[in-house]
Design a protein around this motif. Structure first.
Motif, PDB file in Angstrom:
ATOM      1  N   THR A  70      -0.820   7.934  -6.159  1.00  0.00           N
ATOM      2  CA  THR A  70      -0.585   6.690  -5.449  1.00  0.00           C
ATOM      3  C   THR A  70      -1.686   6.452  -4.419  1.00  0.00           C
ATOM      4  O   THR A  70      -2.013   7.334  -3.629  1.00  0.00           O
ATOM      5  CB  THR A  70       0.763   6.760  -4.717  1.00  0.00           C
ATOM      6  OG1 THR A  70       1.740   7.173  -5.657  1.00  0.00           O
ATOM      7  CG2 THR A  70       1.146   5.412  -4.155  1.00  0.00           C
ATOM      8  N   ARG A  71      -2.236   5.254  -4.468  1.00  0.00           N
ATOM      9  CA  ARG A  71      -3.260   4.879  -3.494  1.00  0.00           C
ATOM     10  C   ARG A  71      -2.667   4.002  -2.410  1.00  0.00           C
ATOM     11  O   ARG A  71      -3.149   3.954  -1.288  1.00  0.00           O
ATOM     12  CB  ARG A  71      -4.398   4.115  -4.187  1.00  0.00           C
ATOM     13  CG  ARG A  71      -5.244   4.995  -5.047  1.00  0.00           C
ATOM     14  CD  ARG A  71      -5.937   5.997  -4.153  1.00  0.00           C
ATOM     15  NE  ARG A  71      -6.901   6.786  -4.890  1.00  0.00           N
ATOM     16  CZ  ARG A  71      -7.068   8.070  -4.688  1.00  0.00           C
ATOM     17  NH1 ARG A  71      -6.306   8.707  -3.831  1.00  0.00           N
ATOM     18  NH2 ARG A  71      -7.982   8.725  -5.361  1.00  0.00           N
ATOM     19  N   LEU A  72      -1.662   3.265  -2.789  1.00  0.00           N
ATOM     20  CA  LEU A  72      -1.009   2.393  -1.822  1.00  0.00           C
ATOM     21  C   LEU A  72       0.382   2.089  -2.338  1.00  0.00           C
ATOM     22  O   LEU A  72       0.584   1.901  -3.537  1.00  0.00           O
ATOM     23  CB  LEU A  72      -1.809   1.095  -1.678  1.00  0.00           C
ATOM     24  CG  LEU A  72      -1.251   0.042  -0.710  1.00  0.00           C
ATOM     25  CD1 LEU A  72      -2.395  -0.651   0.008  1.00  0.00           C
ATOM     26  CD2 LEU A  72      -0.412  -0.989  -1.430  1.00  0.00           C
ATOM     27  N   SER A  73       1.338   2.094  -1.433  1.00  0.00           N
ATOM     28  CA  SER A  73       2.678   1.691  -1.857  1.00  0.00           C
ATOM     29  C   SER A  73       3.303   0.828  -0.781  1.00  0.00           C
ATOM     30  O   SER A  73       3.089   1.033   0.408  1.00  0.00           O
ATOM     31  CB  SER A  73       3.554   2.919  -2.116  1.00  0.00           C
ATOM     32  OG  SER A  73       3.839   3.571  -0.906  1.00  0.00           O
ATOM     33  N   LYS A  74       4.015  -0.185  -1.231  1.00  0.00           N
ATOM     34  CA  LYS A  74       4.706  -1.045  -0.268  1.00  0.00           C
ATOM     35  C   LYS A  74       6.078  -1.356  -0.869  1.00  0.00           C
ATOM     36  O   LYS A  74       6.172  -1.835  -1.999  1.00  0.00           O
ATOM     37  CB  LYS A  74       3.887  -2.332  -0.062  1.00  0.00           C
ATOM     38  CG  LYS A  74       4.570  -3.368   0.792  1.00  0.00           C
ATOM     39  CD  LYS A  74       4.413  -3.087   2.276  1.00  0.00           C
ATOM     40  CE  LYS A  74       5.342  -3.994   3.078  1.00  0.00           C
ATOM     41  NZ  LYS A  74       5.358  -3.683   4.493  1.00  0.00           N
TER      42      LYS A  74
ATOM     43  N   GLN B  76      14.808  -0.708   0.667  1.00  0.00           N
ATOM     44  CA  GLN B  76      14.874   0.605   1.287  1.00  0.00           C
ATOM     45  C   GLN B  76      14.900   1.723   0.241  1.00  0.00           C
ATOM     46  O   GLN B  76      15.802   1.781  -0.584  1.00  0.00           O
ATOM     47  CB  GLN B  76      16.136   0.658   2.146  1.00  0.00           C
ATOM     48  CG  GLN B  76      16.365   1.956   2.875  1.00  0.00           C
ATOM     49  CD  GLN B  76      15.325   2.176   3.950  1.00  0.00           C
ATOM     50  OE1 GLN B  76      14.760   1.231   4.481  1.00  0.00           O
ATOM     51  NE2 GLN B  76      15.060   3.424   4.247  1.00  0.00           N
TER      52      GLN B  76
ATOM     53  N   ILE C  57      11.827   8.007   1.947  1.00  0.00           N
ATOM     54  CA  ILE C  57      10.473   8.530   1.794  1.00  0.00           C
ATOM     55  C   ILE C  57      10.436   9.710   0.831  1.00  0.00           C
ATOM     56  O   ILE C  57       9.538   9.829   0.000  1.00  0.00           O
ATOM     57  CB  ILE C  57       9.927   8.942   3.174  1.00  0.00           C
ATOM     58  CG1 ILE C  57       9.610   7.690   3.975  1.00  0.00           C
ATOM     59  CG2 ILE C  57       8.683   9.806   3.029  1.00  0.00           C
ATOM     60  CD1 ILE C  57       9.080   7.960   5.356  1.00  0.00           C
TER      61      ILE C  57
ATOM     62  N   LEU D  88      -7.211   1.167   3.782  1.00  0.00           N
ATOM     63  CA  LEU D  88      -5.790   1.059   3.488  1.00  0.00           C
ATOM     64  C   LEU D  88      -5.106   0.029   4.385  1.00  0.00           C
ATOM     65  O   LEU D  88      -4.304  -0.777   3.923  1.00  0.00           O
ATOM     66  CB  LEU D  88      -5.163   2.441   3.727  1.00  0.00           C
ATOM     67  CG  LEU D  88      -3.739   2.655   3.275  1.00  0.00           C
ATOM     68  CD1 LEU D  88      -3.645   2.508   1.774  1.00  0.00           C
ATOM     69  CD2 LEU D  88      -3.255   4.028   3.705  1.00  0.00           C
TER      70      LEU D  88
ATOM     71  N   HIS E  68      -3.226  -3.500   3.317  1.00  0.00           N
ATOM     72  CA  HIS E  68      -1.840  -3.750   3.716  1.00  0.00           C
ATOM     73  C   HIS E  68      -1.692  -5.076   4.437  1.00  0.00           C
ATOM     74  O   HIS E  68      -0.742  -5.812   4.216  1.00  0.00           O
ATOM     75  CB  HIS E  68      -1.336  -2.619   4.625  1.00  0.00           C
ATOM     76  CG  HIS E  68      -0.585  -1.560   3.882  1.00  0.00           C
ATOM     77  ND1 HIS E  68       0.609  -1.799   3.251  1.00  0.00           N
ATOM     78  CD2 HIS E  68      -0.860  -0.251   3.664  1.00  0.00           C
ATOM     79  CE1 HIS E  68       1.038  -0.688   2.691  1.00  0.00           C
ATOM     80  NE2 HIS E  68       0.169   0.274   2.916  1.00  0.00           N
ATOM     81  N   ILE E  69      -2.669  -5.369   5.297  1.00  0.00           N
ATOM     82  CA  ILE E  69      -2.597  -6.629   6.041  1.00  0.00           C
ATOM     83  C   ILE E  69      -2.663  -7.803   5.061  1.00  0.00           C
ATOM     84  O   ILE E  69      -1.933  -8.785   5.197  1.00  0.00           O
ATOM     85  CB  ILE E  69      -3.738  -6.698   7.091  1.00  0.00           C
ATOM     86  CG1 ILE E  69      -3.453  -5.668   8.195  1.00  0.00           C
ATOM     87  CG2 ILE E  69      -3.858  -8.095   7.679  1.00  0.00           C
ATOM     88  CD1 ILE E  69      -4.581  -5.475   9.188  1.00  0.00           C
TER      89      ILE E  69
ATOM     90  N   ASP F 208       0.654  -8.103   3.328  1.00  0.00           N
ATOM     91  CA  ASP F 208       1.651  -8.690   4.230  1.00  0.00           C
ATOM     92  C   ASP F 208       1.570 -10.209   4.270  1.00  0.00           C
ATOM     93  O   ASP F 208       2.563 -10.885   4.522  1.00  0.00           O
ATOM     94  CB  ASP F 208       1.469  -8.149   5.659  1.00  0.00           C
ATOM     95  CG  ASP F 208       2.082  -6.766   5.816  1.00  0.00           C
ATOM     96  OD1 ASP F 208       2.727  -6.308   4.855  1.00  0.00           O
ATOM     97  OD2 ASP F 208       1.918  -6.150   6.885  1.00  0.00           O
TER      98      ASP F 208
ATOM     99  N   GLN G   2       6.391 -11.166   1.511  1.00  0.00           N
ATOM    100  CA  GLN G   2       7.267 -10.764   2.616  1.00  0.00           C
ATOM    101  C   GLN G   2       8.699 -10.716   2.118  1.00  0.00           C
ATOM    102  O   GLN G   2       9.140 -11.624   1.413  1.00  0.00           O
ATOM    103  CB  GLN G   2       7.160 -11.774   3.768  1.00  0.00           C
ATOM    104  CG  GLN G   2       6.133 -11.364   4.791  1.00  0.00           C
ATOM    105  CD  GLN G   2       6.007 -12.371   5.903  1.00  0.00           C
ATOM    106  OE1 GLN G   2       6.836 -13.253   6.069  1.00  0.00           O
ATOM    107  NE2 GLN G   2       4.956 -12.240   6.676  1.00  0.00           N
ATOM    108  N   ASN G   3       9.390  -9.709   2.491  1.00  0.00           N
ATOM    109  CA  ASN G   3      10.792  -9.568   2.098  1.00  0.00           C
ATOM    110  C   ASN G   3      10.986  -9.734   0.589  1.00  0.00           C
ATOM    111  O   ASN G   3      12.014 -10.221   0.136  1.00  0.00           O
ATOM    112  CB  ASN G   3      11.661 -10.603   2.819  1.00  0.00           C
ATOM    113  CG  ASN G   3      11.614 -10.397   4.310  1.00  0.00           C
ATOM    114  OD1 ASN G   3      11.925  -9.326   4.799  1.00  0.00           O
ATOM    115  ND2 ASN G   3      11.193 -11.415   5.033  1.00  0.00           N
TER     116      ASN G   3
END
Lengths: 144, 1157
Positions: free
Chosen positions: A14-18, A22, A25, A106, A110-111, A114, A118-119
């Motif tokens: 994984t390089r990035l997860s969002k 819920q 972790i 990273l 992420h920014i 975002d 959203q949501n």
């Protein structure tokens, strides 16, 4: 509804997860491994959507990078598939094709995410507007 | 994938290569993150990763604690911490530092701080409280970027309780000159709406302003809120349809700035969002739908470009067209669109096509016909996802004629798949289809055997439970015997083979069936054979303890012959020393019962097996104990979900029964009454009664989802009625899409000549669909009774006559009748939606029937529409007890209600004033209660009485003030208070005075805020006589939940959808009302309908579905659905509602209503 977005390399790291729902972790790595396994095992000529438990995965490959999005089954798969591409085009625009910098930034990726999601909803797809806050931040940082 | 994309890709150096090139140092020499990423990429084992990350976390911990760490360094550290957490390693020590960074950092650092917070914390984290002040400060900052990031984090997560602290500031931002701030403020409000809807109720007008914002981005943001609002309550937002249509038209027409385009398509995701909103608005609303036809057509037309994103829009558009009120021309175009998808060589489009088809065949199964060959090809597609989607599609078009082929295909898939989730899902579907459409016993048992073998131990437990119930229920007629015997035979042969591979669940089913029904084959085989097979099972090492106990139970039932007794003794000896107490117990039972024939005959009577033992699932024998306990102050029972609810809301235990401020005598009686609904709703959990088990998922109960809503159904059902004499109706379904002139073969799949085998498969798969098969869709509907047949048997006491050779046929006519009635009822209810309920005269009905008959041969679409219009707002009042919608406003048709609401005129009032004449004219036609005297003063100079008028959308409470004195009353003020009710005065001007010898009326509309069994309304009338002191009269009036109930007119299909979406449920057994000339179920439901104003949606066999709503202000109401099923001598009622209190309170009233009957 988007449940999560993953950026993964070909080895499945994984390089990035969002996450937009819920997930503990501790449980994320195994979920990610499972998800990635399913997508990596697909052949090129097979379709880009995978059923996974009670939701669906939309994945798209860019060279050695996989982007996987988990969505609820009421979502429009193809529109998410294209959303991923829109996202990649934004990254491309911001990082001026210097892909190497993507993963070392990273926070900036992420920014950008975002601004787009959203949501679990798509909130912006206009590339200029997605990048506007980040570019402003950069300018401020330079001034410092 | 488009070429553009490919080019872009090839231009990008591989991400991975960067990792493996060991170039991290070169790429970002100073980056510790770079080193970390590089290090991790080079690792080969999980263990190494763990070591590395632990080391990294140690170093991070050290650095964050150091006072010398600058904010700039802290930002870099946070990103590393994010990386570690992303890999699954907790870095909770850094959370507080993330908050600190957001508080103290300069802009970019601050943003990273916020980012870290949003990634680290979840919405309930207490750490978030520490962020509130920072957010507030940044919201008020003069730096737009800070405002922006504060709004971003707020719209991602914010503590619910702190919303009021920042709400005014966020609202203020709605008028900010910068679009980005307005947009983010709208998104923040959307977040508030999601987590605390009542906090933002007051700013709905501001949402509207956002919708009309001159900036398209702000408008787009507001659509998120509207999608949500409209989804929850479409009725309240119908006025927005025009705006939404206009917006979509402008977007489609390219009126947005160019940078909103994506690959030259204008704002595609916005289009999709708007199409979704339109679908919610136009659903089942012809008027609203008509407003959007043009723009939908334009969307279809514009989206011609060959790009994925236009297909995504088309898909959404097709879905919307099939969701809103149908328009033939559009449906045709949409169907064409689906066709293009399905036939596309692009695999992603094919998938989407199948998905769209799956969606639309639920409306019209015939749509699958033109694509038969493609579907067949997809069934054998190399891509398992395509296969799976195809099965989903087939599942939707299954009928009695194609069930065997489709189930075989599903089982084929199941045998190959190793994915648990697919297995659970598909096994459930196969079981459902088998039970619904099974052509014969042999097939049914064999299919269920496959289900049990394949589903193994992962399948839903209700599948075996339902299956056993199905076997056990029913009268002892020939057919049932055959089914059971076949099951027994099949299991015996299974046990004779290799049993090691059979799942434990299947073995348990086998044991139970053998124990119960082996006697059916006893005559023809040696008595000990089954016993020996079971004993062999016990010897197997892989047999689980649970299964062993089932086996021992079965043996206990079987040990009648001497051979068996001997076998049993061996087994007992082995297990009476078992360490497992259950097994030891079972072995003891077996030992004793096998030796004592008399005792065994009494405990397990051979002939008694057919009758299910009488289980008092209402646990009524405990009533005395319970009422004693309640009297002693014990809390009433709450079902687990209620308790959960209470915990979540952190409210005290409901003290409702005690809290009622009723007169003493009343309250004590209310407690004893009340115990039943609250205390006994545990029955489902405890009894293990098979009825209750069957309720899980509802897969075998009344098929709520299975009732297909077909376009123009209105027409074809009436035809069916007219063609009632012919057992297999050959009438053509007037499909708006497929005219019979265009046979499906017109579209062969991409020019391929399908081979014979595939043709055959196609004909077997699509039999029962469409015209060319000479069996129309009706064949599908006709099979539904089969499903209903299985369960009611045994219970429908008339079943005795049903024992003929093939009950599926013998019972058909009755069942078809039944279905017809219900469907007719269903369809007319659909037609009547939105309109006032009126009665259909027989002439009208026959007129409609005639219409359909004439259009029989050549159905055109126009005809369908005409009929719908001609039918107008219709509701059907039928003779056989199935009275559709009788709202209290039309009580004339319902003698029971009439009696209840129009009592004998003799009022108990001392002075019998003709109060009726004082009823306001607009209310006089409506159903009302009797006049209840409220109070009067000593000399009866002033008397108050009340009357309730049941309006469709509210309860109107009338208080009559009768002045029997010569002097007038002045300065009158009437106050009504009750915290559970919302009371509003509707008298034109609040009355001030009442002249001598006259009567005045005060009108109030009353709705219940929260469902409760009974509420007490306190009233105070203050007044003054001329020359007198101010005086006051106090009174109280109790209002019961039933006064606030109104029928909820829904179709069976909608009922099904609602049912699935409601989360609060309650189950209870009620007593059945028995009358001489009615079926108990009909009689009971009639009684409930009469007393509680419920709407009986449908009655099929031994099941009935009922719906009502609780008034909650104009245009609103909380629905409650009841699913009733006759079981033995009682009525198993299952209530569901979106609000937790409603089922409980309603159940109480149902019980009371039935006790009084």
């Amino acid at each position: 509804m988007i449940k999560f977005l993953l950026m993964v390399n070909k080895q499945g790291q994984t390089r990035l997860s969002k996450y937009y729902e819920q997930v503990d972790i501790e449980k994320r790595p195994s979920l990610e491994t499972d998800v990635v396994k399913r997508c990596l095992s697909r052949k090129k000529e097979e379709c880009s959507f995978v059923e996974y438990k009670d939701f669906r995965l939309v994945y798209r490959q860019y060279a050695a990078l996989f982007i996987v999005v988990g969505i609820s089954d009421t979502e429009n798969e193809l529109s998410i598939y294209e959303l991923v591409h829109n996202f990649v085009e934004v990254l491309d625009k911001y990082f001026s094709r210097v892909v190497s910098s993507i993963m070392f930034n990273l926070d900036k990726v992420h920014i950008i995410i975002d601004e787009i999601i959203q949501n679990g909803h798509i909130v912006e797809t206009n590339k200029n507007r997605i990048l506007a806050p980040l570019l402003a931040l950069d300018k401020m940082a330079e001034a410092h | 994938m488009s070429d553009v994309v490919e080019k872009t890709l090839s231009a990008l150096p591989s991400l991975l290569s960067l990792d493996s090139q060991a170039g991290a140092g070169k790429l970002s020499p100073s980056s510790k993150l770079g080193n970390l990423i590089k290090g991790i990429t080079e690792l080969t084992s999980k263990h190494e990763e763990e070591t590395l990350i632990k080391k990294e976390l140690e170093s991070i911990k050290e650095q964050v604690a150091s006072p010398n760490t600058t904010m700039r360094q802290m930002k870099e550290i946070m990103v590393r911490a994010i990386y570690c957490e992303m890999l699954g390693y907790q870095a909770s020590f850094s959370y507080i530092h993330a908050i600190k960074l957001a508080q103290q950092g300069s802009v970019l650092e601050k943003r990273v701080g916020y980012l870290a917070v949003s990634l680290f914390l979840n919405e309930t984290d207490e750490f978030l409280l520490l962020l509130v002040n920072t957010v507030l400060k940044d919201l008020q900052s003069t730096n737009l970027i800070e405002v922006c990031m504060a709004l971003t984090v707020v719209s991602q997560m914010f503590p619910k309780d702190m919303i009021p602290a920042i709400l005014p500031v966020v609202e203020e931002k709605l008028t900010h000159p910068k679009e980005i701030i307005r947009r983010k403020a709208v998104l923040a409000l959307y977040k508030f709406y999601l987590i605390a809807p009542n906090q933002v109720q007051h700013i709905h007008s501001k949402f509207r302003k956002a919708l009309c914002d001159k900036d398209p981005g702000v408008m787009t943001a507001s659509l998120h809120i509207y999608l949500q609002l409209i989804k929850e309550n479409p009725e309240s937002y119908k006025d927005l349809t025009g705006s939404m249509v206009t917006i979509l038209r402008q977007v489609v027409g390219g009126k947005l700035p160019l940078d909103f385009n994506y690959h030259s398509v204008p704002a595609p995701w916005l289009q999709i969002q708007l199409l979704r909103i339109l679908a919610y608005l136009g659903k089942e609303d012809q008027g609203t739908s008509e407003m959007m036809y043009d723009v939908l057509e334009e969307s279809l037309r514009r989206a011609e470009m060959n790009h994925n994103i236009t297909y995504a829009i088309l898909f959404e558009c097709v879905k919307t067209i099939y969701t809103v009120h149908p328009k033939s021309q559009l449906l045709e175009k949409a169907a064409e669109c689906i066709g293009n998808f399905v036939l596309s060589p692009k695999i992603n489009l094919k998938y989407l096509g199948l998905k769209a088809l799956t969606y639309v065949v639920q409306q019209d199964a015939n749509l699958a016909l033109p694509h038969q060959m493609t579907i067949i090809e997809c069934l054998d597609h190399s891509d398992v996802i395509i296969k799976r989607e195809t099965l989903e599609l087939l599942f939707r078009i299954t009928n009695a004629q194609n069930v065997t082929v489709i189930v075989e295909k599903m089982l084929e898939f199941l045998r190959l798949t190793c994915d648990d989730y697919s297995t659970i899902d598909l096994v459930g579907k196969v079981a459902e289809l088998a039970e619904k459409y099974s052509p014969d016993n042999v097939w049914f048992i064999q299919t269920m055997n496959s289900v049990f073998s394949l589903g193994g131990d992962v399948m839903q437990p209700d599948i075996p439970n339902n299956f056993l119930r199905l076997l056990a229920e029913g009268v002892d007629n020939v057919e049932d015997r055959q089914l059971r015997l076949f099951a027994v035979d099949s299991y015996v042969s299974l046990l004779q083979g290799e049993t090691a591979k059979l799942p434990q669940r299947f073995l348990q089913v086998i044991s139970w069936v053998l124990g119960e029904y082996s006697y059916l084959r006893e005559e023809e085989s040696d008595p000990g054979s089954v016993m020996r097979l079971l004993a062999r099972l016990l010897d197997q090492r892989h047999t689980s303890t649970e299964t062993r106990s089932w086996v021992l139970g079965a043996m206990t039932k079987l040990c009648s012959s001497p051979v068996s007794v001997a076998l049993a003794r061996d087994v007992c000896e082995r297990y009476s020393g078992s360490l497992n107490t259950v097994l030891r117990q079972k072995a003891q039972e077996l030992m004793i019962l096998s030796q004592d024939t008399k005792l065994r005959a009494r405990v397990l009577p051979a002939e008694g097996r057919l009758e299910s033992p009488e289980v008092d699932s209402s646990l009524s024998f405990l009533d005395g104990y319970v009422s004693d306990a309640l009297a002693a102050g014990a809390a009433p029972y709450k079902s687990p979900h209620q308790r959960q609810e209470d915990l979540v809301q952190e409210k005290a235990l409901s003290l409702e029964p005690y809290g009622l401020s009723l007169p003493v005598s009343l309250s004590s009686c209310s407690i004893t009454d009340r115990r039943s609904p609250t205390l006994l709703s545990m029955s489902s959990g405890l009894s293990g009664n098979s009825t209750e088990l069957s309720h899980q998922e509802g897969s075998t109960t009344l098929k709520l989802e299975g009732v297909k809503r077909v376009w123009g159904k209105d027409g074809y059902l009436a035809q069916q009625q007219s063609a009632g004499e012919t057992p297999t109706p050959l009438v053509e379904l007037p499909s708006p899409l497929l005219s019979p002139q265009s046979p499906p073969s017109q579209k062969p799949s991409s020019g391929l000549e399908p081979d014979q085998e595939k043709r055959q498969l196609a004909s077997s798969l699509f039999v029962g669909l469409g015209s060319h098969n000479s069996v129309c869709l009706m064949g599908r509907a006709e099979t539904a009774p089969r499903h209903f047949r299985r369960k009611p048997r045994g219970e429908s006491s008339s079943g005795a006559s049903e024992g003929s050779s093939d009950s599926s046929h013998s019972s058909r006519s009755a069942a078809v009748d039944n279905l017809l009635h219900s469907n007719l009822l269903d369809s007319t209810t659909v037609a009547s939606e939105g309109g006032a309920a009126t009665t259909t005269t027989p002439q009208q009905t026959s007129q409609r029937t005639l219409d359909h008959t004439t259009s029989n041969g050549n159905p055109h679409v126009e005809g369908t529409e005409q009929r719908v219009e001609a039918g107008g707002p219709l509701s059907l009042i039928r003779g056989n007890g199935m009275v559709a919608v009788v709202p209290p406003t039309h009580t004339q048709t319902d003698p029971q209600t009439q009696q209840d609401l129009h009592p004998a005129p003799a009022l108990e009032r001392p002075r019998d004033l003709p109060l009726t004449s004082h009823l306001p004219a607009e209310l006089s036609g409506l159903a009302r209660s009797e006049f209840t005297p409220l109070c009067s003063d000593q000399d009866s100079s002033l008397a108050l009485s009340a009357c309730r008028v049941y309006k469709e959308d509210a309860l109107v409470l009338l208080v009559f003030i009768s002045n029997n004195n010569d002097s007038a009353l002045h300065q009158m003020v009437l106050q009504l208070t009750c915290k559970e009710l919302e009371i509003s005065c509707i008298s034109g001007s609040p009355l001030k005075e009442v002249k001598g010898h006259s009567v005045s009326v005060c009108l109030h509309t009353v709705v219940m805020k929260r469902a409760s069994v009974q509420v007490e309304l306190a009233g105070l009338l203050s007044y003054q006589r001329p020359l007198g002191q101010p005086q006051a009269a106090q009174f109280s009036l109790s209002l019961s939940l039933k006064h606030f109930l109104r029928p909820l007119t829904v179709s069976t299909g909608d009922y099904g959808k609602m049912w699935l979406s409601f989360s609060h449920d309650l189950k209870q057994n009620l007593r059945l009302v028995t009358t001489e000339h009615q079926e108990p179920l009909t009689a009971t439901l009639d009684a409930l309908k009469g007393k509680l104003h419920l709407h009986v949606v449908d009655i099929i066999g031994s099941e009935g579905i009922v719906a009502c709503r609780l008034l909650q202000g104009p245009g609103q109401g909380q629905p409650c659905l009841l699913h009733c099923r006759v079981h033995a001598d009682s009525l198993a009622v299952w209530l569901r509602s979106p609000v937790p209190e409603l089922p409980d309170s309603l159940l109480y009233h149902c019980q009371k209503a039935l006790t009084e009957t």
